[in-house]
Design a protein around this motif. Structure first.
Motif, mmCIF file in Angstrom:
data_model
loop_
_atom_site.group_PDB
_atom_site.id
_atom_site.type_symbol
_atom_site.label_atom_id
_atom_site.label_comp_id
_atom_site.label_asym_id
_atom_site.label_seq_id
_atom_site.Cartn_x
_atom_site.Cartn_y
_atom_site.Cartn_z
ATOM 1 N N VAL A 167 0.836 -1.205 0.000
ATOM 2 C CA VAL A 167 0.000 0.000 0.000
ATOM 3 C C VAL A 167 0.865 1.247 0.000
ATOM 4 O O VAL A 167 0.621 2.200 -0.762
ATOM 5 C CB VAL A 167 -0.944 -0.005 1.214
ATOM 6 N N LEU A 168 1.882 1.268 0.834
ATOM 7 C CA LEU A 168 2.763 2.433 0.899
ATOM 8 C C LEU A 168 3.490 2.668 -0.426
ATOM 9 O O LEU A 168 3.633 3.812 -0.875
ATOM 10 C CB LEU A 168 3.776 2.254 2.032
ATOM 11 N N GLN A 169 3.954 1.602 -1.056
ATOM 12 C CA GLN A 169 4.642 1.755 -2.330
ATOM 13 C C GLN A 169 3.719 2.336 -3.389
ATOM 14 O O GLN A 169 4.104 3.232 -4.144
ATOM 15 C CB GLN A 169 5.202 0.408 -2.792
ATOM 16 N N VAL A 170 2.489 1.855 -3.457
ATOM 17 C CA VAL A 170 1.547 2.385 -4.439
ATOM 18 C C VAL A 170 1.221 3.847 -4.128
ATOM 19 O O VAL A 170 1.185 4.697 -5.036
ATOM 20 C CB VAL A 170 0.265 1.529 -4.473
ATOM 21 N N LEU A 171 1.005 4.156 -2.884
ATOM 22 C CA LEU A 171 0.702 5.539 -2.520
ATOM 23 C C LEU A 171 1.832 6.482 -2.917
ATOM 24 O O LEU A 171 1.593 7.508 -3.571
ATOM 25 C CB LEU A 171 0.446 5.639 -1.014
ATOM 26 N N TYR A 172 3.052 6.154 -2.538
ATOM 27 C CA TYR A 172 4.165 7.085 -2.754
ATOM 28 C C TYR A 172 4.715 7.047 -4.174
ATOM 29 O O TYR A 172 5.310 8.030 -4.628
ATOM 30 C CB TYR A 172 5.268 6.840 -1.723
ATOM 31 N N GLN A 173 4.512 5.974 -4.888
ATOM 32 C CA GLN A 173 5.007 5.897 -6.260
ATOM 33 C C GLN A 173 3.972 6.324 -7.299
ATOM 34 O O GLN A 173 4.346 6.767 -8.392
ATOM 35 C CB GLN A 173 5.474 4.475 -6.559
ATOM 36 N N ARG A 174 2.680 6.217 -6.959
ATOM 37 C CA ARG A 174 1.659 6.421 -7.984
ATOM 38 C C ARG A 174 0.553 7.405 -7.614
ATOM 39 O O ARG A 174 -0.123 7.906 -8.518
ATOM 40 C CB ARG A 174 0.985 5.075 -8.333
ATOM 41 N N ILE A 175 0.341 7.662 -6.345
ATOM 42 C CA ILE A 175 -0.868 8.381 -5.939
ATOM 43 C C ILE A 175 -0.570 9.752 -5.316
ATOM 44 O O ILE A 175 -1.102 10.766 -5.767
ATOM 45 C CB ILE A 175 -1.689 7.534 -4.940
ATOM 46 N N LEU A 176 0.213 9.776 -4.283
ATOM 47 C CA LEU A 176 0.371 10.996 -3.493
ATOM 48 C C LEU A 176 1.056 12.113 -4.271
ATOM 49 O O LEU A 176 2.080 11.902 -4.927
ATOM 50 C CB LEU A 176 1.192 10.709 -2.235
ATOM 51 N N ARG A 177 0.487 13.307 -4.169
ATOM 52 C CA ARG A 177 1.111 14.507 -4.728
ATOM 53 C C ARG A 177 1.954 15.152 -3.621
ATOM 54 O O ARG A 177 1.491 16.011 -2.891
ATOM 55 C CB ARG A 177 0.043 15.473 -5.235
ATOM 56 N N VAL A 178 3.186 14.667 -3.517
ATOM 57 C CA VAL A 178 4.140 15.184 -2.541
ATOM 58 C C VAL A 178 5.475 15.397 -3.232
ATOM 59 O O VAL A 178 5.782 14.738 -4.226
ATOM 60 C CB VAL A 178 4.310 14.226 -1.337
ATOM 61 N N ASP A 179 6.261 16.319 -2.702
ATOM 62 C CA ASP A 179 7.552 16.664 -3.298
ATOM 63 C C ASP A 179 8.591 16.760 -2.188
ATOM 64 O O ASP A 179 8.496 17.649 -1.336
ATOM 65 C CB ASP A 179 7.434 17.996 -4.041
ATOM 66 N N PRO A 180 9.592 15.871 -2.182
ATOM 67 C CA PRO A 180 10.621 15.939 -1.139
ATOM 68 C C PRO A 180 11.367 17.266 -1.101
ATOM 69 O O PRO A 180 11.887 17.654 -0.055
ATOM 70 C CB PRO A 180 11.568 14.784 -1.511
ATOM 71 N N GLU A 181 11.402 17.973 -2.230
ATOM 72 C CA GLU A 181 12.061 19.278 -2.273
ATOM 73 C C GLU A 181 11.213 20.370 -1.632
ATOM 74 O O GLU A 181 11.731 21.417 -1.244
ATOM 75 C CB GLU A 181 12.366 19.649 -3.728
ATOM 76 N N HIS A 182 9.915 20.141 -1.524
ATOM 77 C CA HIS A 182 8.997 21.115 -0.923
ATOM 78 C C HIS A 182 8.013 20.365 -0.019
ATOM 79 O O HIS A 182 6.820 20.289 -0.309
ATOM 80 C CB HIS A 182 8.246 21.887 -2.013
ATOM 81 N N PRO A 183 8.527 19.805 1.071
ATOM 82 C CA PRO A 183 7.686 18.928 1.904
ATOM 83 C C PRO A 183 6.542 19.649 2.607
ATOM 84 O O PRO A 183 5.605 18.987 3.070
ATOM 85 C CB PRO A 183 8.685 18.358 2.919
ATOM 86 N N ASP A 184 6.600 20.985 2.704
ATOM 87 C CA ASP A 184 5.558 21.732 3.403
ATOM 88 C C ASP A 184 4.641 22.490 2.446
ATOM 89 O O ASP A 184 3.903 23.396 2.869
ATOM 90 C CB ASP A 184 6.191 22.717 4.399
ATOM 91 N N ASP A 185 4.659 22.145 1.175
ATOM 92 C CA ASP A 185 3.790 22.791 0.199
ATOM 93 C C ASP A 185 2.330 22.695 0.666
ATOM 94 O O ASP A 185 1.823 21.593 0.889
ATOM 95 C CB ASP A 185 3.950 22.097 -1.153
ATOM 96 N N PRO A 186 1.637 23.822 0.819
ATOM 97 C CA PRO A 186 0.248 23.760 1.290
ATOM 98 C C PRO A 186 -0.671 22.936 0.386
ATOM 99 O O PRO A 186 -1.690 22.410 0.852
ATOM 100 C CB PRO A 186 -0.191 25.232 1.310
ATOM 101 N N GLU A 187 -0.319 22.795 -0.892
ATOM 102 C CA GLU A 187 -1.167 22.070 -1.834
ATOM 103 C C GLU A 187 -0.851 20.580 -1.892
ATOM 104 O O GLU A 187 -1.439 19.849 -2.694
ATOM 105 C CB GLU A 187 -1.028 22.679 -3.233
ATOM 106 N N ARG A 188 0.063 20.122 -1.042
ATOM 107 C CA ARG A 188 0.427 18.710 -1.061
ATOM 108 C C ARG A 188 -0.710 17.845 -0.534
ATOM 109 O O ARG A 188 -1.547 18.316 0.259
ATOM 110 C CB ARG A 188 1.663 18.458 -0.214
ATOM 111 N N ASP A 189 -0.744 16.588 -0.950
ATOM 112 C CA ASP A 189 -1.599 15.617 -0.283
ATOM 113 C C ASP A 189 -1.017 15.304 1.092
ATOM 114 O O ASP A 189 0.201 15.403 1.302
ATOM 115 C CB ASP A 189 -1.697 14.329 -1.096
ATOM 116 N N ARG A 190 -1.873 14.916 2.018
ATOM 117 C CA ARG A 190 -1.422 14.540 3.358
ATOM 118 C C ARG A 190 -1.580 13.033 3.538
ATOM 119 O O ARG A 190 -2.644 12.481 3.247
ATOM 120 C CB ARG A 190 -2.239 15.248 4.431
ATOM 121 N N PHE A 191 -0.514 12.402 4.031
ATOM 122 C CA PHE A 191 -0.584 10.987 4.383
ATOM 123 C C PHE A 191 -0.337 10.843 5.869
ATOM 124 O O PHE A 191 0.691 11.298 6.391
ATOM 125 C CB PHE A 191 0.444 10.157 3.618
ATOM 126 N N LEU A 192 -1.255 10.181 6.560
ATOM 127 C CA LEU A 192 -1.146 9.977 8.002
ATOM 128 C C LEU A 192 -1.072 8.485 8.295
ATOM 129 O O LEU A 192 -1.987 7.731 7.933
ATOM 130 C CB LEU A 192 -2.355 10.585 8.733
#
Length: 217
Positions: free
Chosen positions: A22-47
């Motif tokens: 599940v984590l691999q699919v989320l981080y490789q295919r689903i989540l809109r996150v950017d390690p260069e901008h981890p606090d981007d307000p428009e990012r998806d949140r994963f808890l």
């Protein structure tokens, strides 16, 4: 690290973490996150509500580039950033400190409400929890409230390894759908099925994906 009488267990015999696929699919295919901008307000949140088992989470964060891979060699060691429970103050990419079961979904619902109040309508909130956590009453309240307030930005992912004490009539998905959620139950090791289920969204309904894996031994 898993140990045997002769020392560290070979990687080939270690059990595959129930959350890894599940984590691999989320981080490789689903989540809109950017390690260069981890606090981007428009990012998806994963808890990660299932915070007592963070090794797979750390691995996927490292693969995604949130921190150097060599940090993984220090998991659980004294002074390591990578503790036995993830700490958002120490680990880049982590949204919440977790480990005490039963709190993640409520935090996810609160996060979604906060984003809505700020006018941030694009980010989605994904919460990963274990089936045994559903024994906690706080999750029942979060499920009911998210359905009643039509929080369509929330996706819950429940790892079903048959470790719940009480279960639920009709199965896990029915616990959510009775409160207005949409639901998919899929093979928790099938990346294509997981991706399809995770991409299913309805702006007027929260969604749950029940990821069925092998029973916990």
């Amino acid at each position: 690290m898993t140990m045997t009488a002769a020392g560290p267990a070979p990687a080939a015999v270690l059990p595959r973490p129930s959350t890894l696929d599940v984590l691999q699919v989320l981080y490789q295919r689903i989540l809109r996150v950017d390690p260069e901008h981890p606090d981007d307000p428009e990012r998806d949140r994963f808890l990660l509500s299932k915070g007592h088992a963070p090794s797979a989470y750390y691995r996927v964060l490292a693969e995604r580039g949130f921190f150097p891979a060599h940090w993984l060699d220090t998991i659980g060691a004294a002074g390591s950033r990578l503790g036995d429970h993830p700490d958002r103050r120490l680990v880049p990419g982590v949204e919440i400190g977790s480990g005490s079961l039963g709190h993640g979904l409520g935090l996810g619902v609160g996060t979604a409400l906060g984003l809505r109040a700020q006018g941030l309508l694009n980010p989605r909130v994904y919460v990963l929890l274990g089936d045994a956590e559903l024994d906690e009453g706080s999750n029942h309240e979060a499920i009911a409230y998210a359905g009643a307030t039509r929080l369509g930005s929330v996706t819950a992912v429940v790892i079903d390894n048959q470790s719940a004490t009480h279960g639920w009539p009709g199965g896990i998905a029915s616990r959510f759908t009775v409160h207005g959620w949409s639901a998919d139950t899929v093979d928790g090791r099938d990346h294509e099925a997981l991706e399809t289920a995770l991409r299913r969204t309805d702006i007027h309904r929260p969604h749950v994906v029940v990821a069925v894996v092998e029973p916990k031994e």
